[in-house]
Design an enzyme around this catalytic site. Structure first.
Site, PDB file in Angstrom:
ATOM      1  N   GLY A  10      94.701  65.682  49.917  1.00 33.01           N
ATOM      2  CA  GLY A  10      95.984  66.212  49.431  1.00 33.01           C
ATOM      3  C   GLY A  10      96.813  65.154  48.715  1.00 33.01           C
ATOM      4  CG  ASN A  11     100.181  66.127  45.923  1.00 31.96           C
ATOM      5  OD1 ASN A  11      99.367  65.816  45.064  1.00 31.96           O
ATOM      6  ND2 ASN A  11     101.074  67.089  45.765  1.00 31.96           N
ATOM      7  NE  ARG A  96     109.123  65.379  59.468  1.00 30.52           N
ATOM      8  CZ  ARG A  96     109.114  66.023  58.304  1.00 30.52           C
ATOM      9  NH1 ARG A  96     110.067  66.881  58.015  1.00 30.52           N
ATOM     10  NH2 ARG A  96     108.154  65.800  57.439  1.00 30.52           N
ATOM     11  CB  CYS A 127     109.824  63.865  51.187  1.00 31.78           C
ATOM     12  SG  CYS A 127     109.924  65.641  51.069  1.00 31.78           S
ATOM     13  CD  GLN A 154     113.937  68.578  48.616  1.00 28.71           C
ATOM     14  OE1 GLN A 154     114.921  68.837  49.305  1.00 28.71           O
ATOM     15  NE2 GLN A 154     112.720  68.710  49.093  1.00 28.71           N
ATOM     16  CB  SER A 157     104.582  66.189  43.973  1.00 25.90           C
ATOM     17  OG  SER A 157     105.757  65.427  44.092  1.00 25.90           O
ATOM     18  CE  LYS A 211     111.405  71.390  57.113  1.00 28.68           C
ATOM     19  NZ  LYS A 211     110.457  71.341  56.005  1.00 28.68           N
ATOM     20  CG  HIS A 239     112.022  64.780  46.711  1.00 27.44           C
ATOM     21  ND1 HIS A 239     111.198  65.449  45.836  1.00 27.44           N
ATOM     22  CD2 HIS A 239     111.613  65.149  47.964  1.00 27.44           C
ATOM     23  CE1 HIS A 239     110.325  66.188  46.525  1.00 27.44           C
ATOM     24  NE2 HIS A 239     110.556  66.019  47.814  1.00 27.44           N
TER      25      HIS A 239
HETATM   26  N1  LIG Z   1     104.423  66.133  49.419  1.00 24.07           N
HETATM   27  C1  LIG Z   1     105.445  65.498  49.960  1.00 24.07           C
HETATM   28  O1  LIG Z   1     106.390  65.011  49.289  1.00 24.07           O
HETATM   29  C2  LIG Z   1     105.510  65.342  51.421  1.00 24.07           C
HETATM   30  C3  LIG Z   1     106.429  64.462  51.940  1.00 24.07           C
HETATM   31  C4  LIG Z   1     106.496  64.298  53.311  1.00 24.07           C
HETATM   32  C5  LIG Z   1     105.656  65.007  54.111  1.00 24.07           C
HETATM   33  N2  LIG Z   1     104.764  65.881  53.584  1.00 24.07           N
HETATM   34  C6  LIG Z   1     103.894  66.611  54.483  1.00 24.07           C
HETATM   35  O2  LIG Z   1     102.563  66.115  54.361  1.00 24.07           O
HETATM   36  C7  LIG Z   1     101.643  67.164  54.575  1.00 24.07           C
HETATM   37  C8  LIG Z   1     100.690  67.287  53.393  1.00 24.07           C
HETATM   38  O3  LIG Z   1     101.410  67.548  52.217  1.00 24.07           O
HETATM   39  P1  LIG Z   1     100.722  67.438  50.778  1.00 24.07           P
HETATM   40  O4  LIG Z   1     101.825  67.501  49.811  1.00 24.07           O
HETATM   41  O5  LIG Z   1      99.776  66.302  50.724  1.00 24.07           O
HETATM   42  O6  LIG Z   1      99.865  68.821  50.731  1.00 24.07           O
HETATM   43  P2  LIG Z   1      98.589  69.178  49.847  1.00 24.07           P
HETATM   44  O7  LIG Z   1      98.550  68.382  48.608  1.00 24.07           O
HETATM   45  O8  LIG Z   1      98.590  70.655  49.720  1.00 24.07           O
HETATM   46  O9  LIG Z   1      97.330  68.729  50.759  1.00 24.07           O
HETATM   47  C9  LIG Z   1      97.032  69.367  51.964  1.00 24.07           C
HETATM   48  C10 LIG Z   1      95.916  68.632  52.673  1.00 24.07           C
HETATM   49  O10 LIG Z   1      95.679  69.277  53.932  1.00 24.07           O
HETATM   50  C11 LIG Z   1      94.297  69.625  54.027  1.00 24.07           C
HETATM   51  N3  LIG Z   1      94.099  70.853  54.774  1.00 24.07           N
HETATM   52  C12 LIG Z   1      94.627  72.072  54.508  1.00 24.07           C
HETATM   53  N4  LIG Z   1      94.155  72.981  55.402  1.00 24.07           N
HETATM   54  C13 LIG Z   1      93.314  72.319  56.226  1.00 24.07           C
HETATM   55  C14 LIG Z   1      92.504  72.694  57.331  1.00 24.07           C
HETATM   56  N5  LIG Z   1      92.470  73.956  57.771  1.00 24.07           N
HETATM   57  N6  LIG Z   1      91.770  71.737  57.945  1.00 24.07           N
HETATM   58  C15 LIG Z   1      91.784  70.465  57.508  1.00 24.07           C
HETATM   59  N7  LIG Z   1      92.526  70.038  56.454  1.00 24.07           N
HETATM   60  C16 LIG Z   1      93.275  70.961  55.822  1.00 24.07           C
HETATM   61  C17 LIG Z   1      93.848  69.798  52.597  1.00 24.07           C
HETATM   62  O11 LIG Z   1      92.436  69.682  52.553  1.00 24.07           O
HETATM   63  P3  LIG Z   1      91.547  70.552  51.498  1.00 24.07           P
HETATM   64  O12 LIG Z   1      91.613  69.769  50.204  1.00 24.07           O
HETATM   65  O13 LIG Z   1      90.198  70.551  52.125  1.00 24.07           O
HETATM   66  O14 LIG Z   1      92.171  71.906  51.400  1.00 24.07           O
HETATM   67  C18 LIG Z   1      94.584  68.642  51.925  1.00 24.07           C
HETATM   68  O15 LIG Z   1      93.873  67.448  52.158  1.00 24.07           O
HETATM   69  C19 LIG Z   1     102.491  68.410  54.850  1.00 24.07           C
HETATM   70  O16 LIG Z   1     102.671  68.517  56.246  1.00 24.07           O
HETATM   71  C20 LIG Z   1     103.805  68.081  54.194  1.00 24.07           C
HETATM   72  O17 LIG Z   1     104.885  68.775  54.770  1.00 24.07           O
HETATM   73  C21 LIG Z   1     104.652  66.048  52.261  1.00 24.07           C
END
Ligand SMILES: NC(=O)c1ccc[n+]([C@@H]2O[C@H](COP(=O)([O-])OP(=O)(O)OC[C@H]3O[C@@H](n4cnc5c(N)ncnc54)[C@H](OP(=O)(O)O)[C@@H]3O)[C@@H](O)[C@H]2O)c1
Length: 332
Positions: A10-11, A96, A127, A154, A157, A211, A239
């Site tokens: 993921g991102n 959290r 974030c 925000q 991403s 949050k 953001h």
């Molecule tokens: N983006 C931000 O700015 C940010 C900031 C702080 C916190 N977060 C948190 O970080 C987390 C990830 O965010 P992201 O932006 O990286 O999301 P994302 O780009 O959609 O990536 C999601 C990740 O989770 C995996 N995943 C989804 N379903 C799964 C499952 N059933 N089993 C195992 N792995 C699974 C995906 O794997 P696949 O590729 O195999 O689907 C991918 O690696 C979230 O909890 C989000 O709230 C994000």
């Protein structure tokens, strides 16, 4: 040290890989874990290709520190199980507000890490909250914050990989005169601004806003009053937060600039001229939290306005998580 990233494709997961490499984090083996959909694919770390493993069959006993960044549902289901063997640093919102889980932004409250063994889980903050508390902690120490009014701007991403693609495809369709389809956002995101992030609560606030209220109090000070509005804008990364802060004590603007510029993680960019401020595009891929537009709020005593920007995938997520791990190993 053996490290695991759940949500590695993921991102945030990809950024964790990048930050571990940039910081030369002591890593013997790096395990990359995602869903069955990506199991078998490969990602690069330090010139090596690592095969992504399936979460359902992954053995956490070989991992010392495990980063979770696969969403709240995955953290709910798997983090406690992983924490029986490995210290978990969780990027989701699931733990959290758990009183037995420290919520950490290292520059601000690394002292709270002492409680991590209660569940062997440490939560990474939201974030938009991370840059806000990084910038406000030095000011709270000086003048004691009474009230915060924050409006966030925000990037897409923050919602994940697929929502970034939605912004790009809607933009393309707009120029090609095609109908715009929205799947991840509730309204058109291209050339628009959506005052809605995460689901609605009964009182009319959104979970994203709640949050911010809860996490700022848990990290900084429960006595601070806070209200906010969270807005999604058509920016890919970083953001921004426009914030009005009221202090209990008198402040000096010059002192605020000097103190912020020398505070950990902060960088002031504040010239009163065209372009003398930071924008999201310029904050992308940077580790710092940038502060611009520092002004007196002339409508109210002891109050200021600030514009704060940081890369939501780095300081807002991956970088902060790795810094938690660094702080942890310094103290083990
Ligand atoms: N983006 C931000 O700015 C940010 C900031 C702080 C916190 N977060 C948190 O970080 C987390 C990830 O965010 P992201 O932006 O990286 O999301 P994302 O780009 O959609 O990536 C999601 C990740 O989770 C995996 N995943 C989804 N379903 C799964 C499952 N059933 N089993 C195992 N792995 C699974 C995906 O794997 P696949 O590729 O195999 O689907 C991918 O690696 C979230 O909890 C989000 O709230 C994000």
């Amino acid at each position: 040290m053996n490290i695991t990233i759940v949500g590695a494709t993921g991102n945030v997961g990809r950024k964790i890989i990048e930050v571990l490499e940039k910081k030369n984090f002591p890593t013997d083996n790096l395990y990359l874990v995602a869903s069955s959909k990506s199991a078998g694919s490969k990602l690069r770390f330090k010139e090596k290709e690592i095969e992504v493993e399936n979460l359902e069959t992954f053995d956490f006993s070989k991992s010392k520190i495990t980063f979770f960044s696969a969403g709240s549902k995955i953290s709910e289901k798997y983090a406690a199980k992983a924490a029986e063997h490995s210290t978990v640093i969780d990027n989701s919102s699931y733990f959290r507000m758990d009183p037995n889980v420290p919520l950490i932004v290292p520059e601000v409250n690394s002292k709270d890490l002492k409680d991590y063994k209660k569940k062997n889980i440490i939560a990474n903050a939201n974030c938009s909250v991370i840059p806000l508390v990084v910038a406000l902690k030095p000011l709270h120490d000086l003048y004691e914050i009474k009230r915060i009014v924050a409006s966030t701007y925000q990037s897409v991403s923050g919602a994940g990989k697929a929502p970034m693609d939605e912004l790009l495809s809607q933009t393309k369709d707009f120029f090609e005169g095609k109908e715009l389809n929205s799947k991840f956002f509730t309204k058109q995101i291209a050339f628009n601004a959506i005052p809605h992030i995460d689901s609605f609560l009964e009182d009319g606030y959104t979970k994203e806003e709640q949050k911010m209220h809860d996490e700022v109090k848990k990290i900084l000070d429960s006595k601070i009053k806070i209200t906010s509005t969270s807005v999604r804008i058509p920016v890919l990364v970083s953001h921004a937060v426009s914030v009005n802060v009221e202090f209990h004590k008198k402040y000096k603007l010059d002192e605020i600039r000097t103190v912020l510029n020398s505070s950990p993680g902060c960088k002031v960019l504040d010239e009163h001229k065209d372009g003398g401020y930071i924008t999201p595009v310029e904050a992308e891929n940077k580790f710092e939290t940038f502060i611009s537009r520092i002004r007196e709020d002339k409508s109210q005593t002891n109050s200021i306005n600030l514009w704060i920007v940081s890369d939501n995938l780095l300081k807002g997520a991956a970088l902060n998580a790795v810094e938690i791990a660094e702080t942890l190993i310094k103290n083990i």
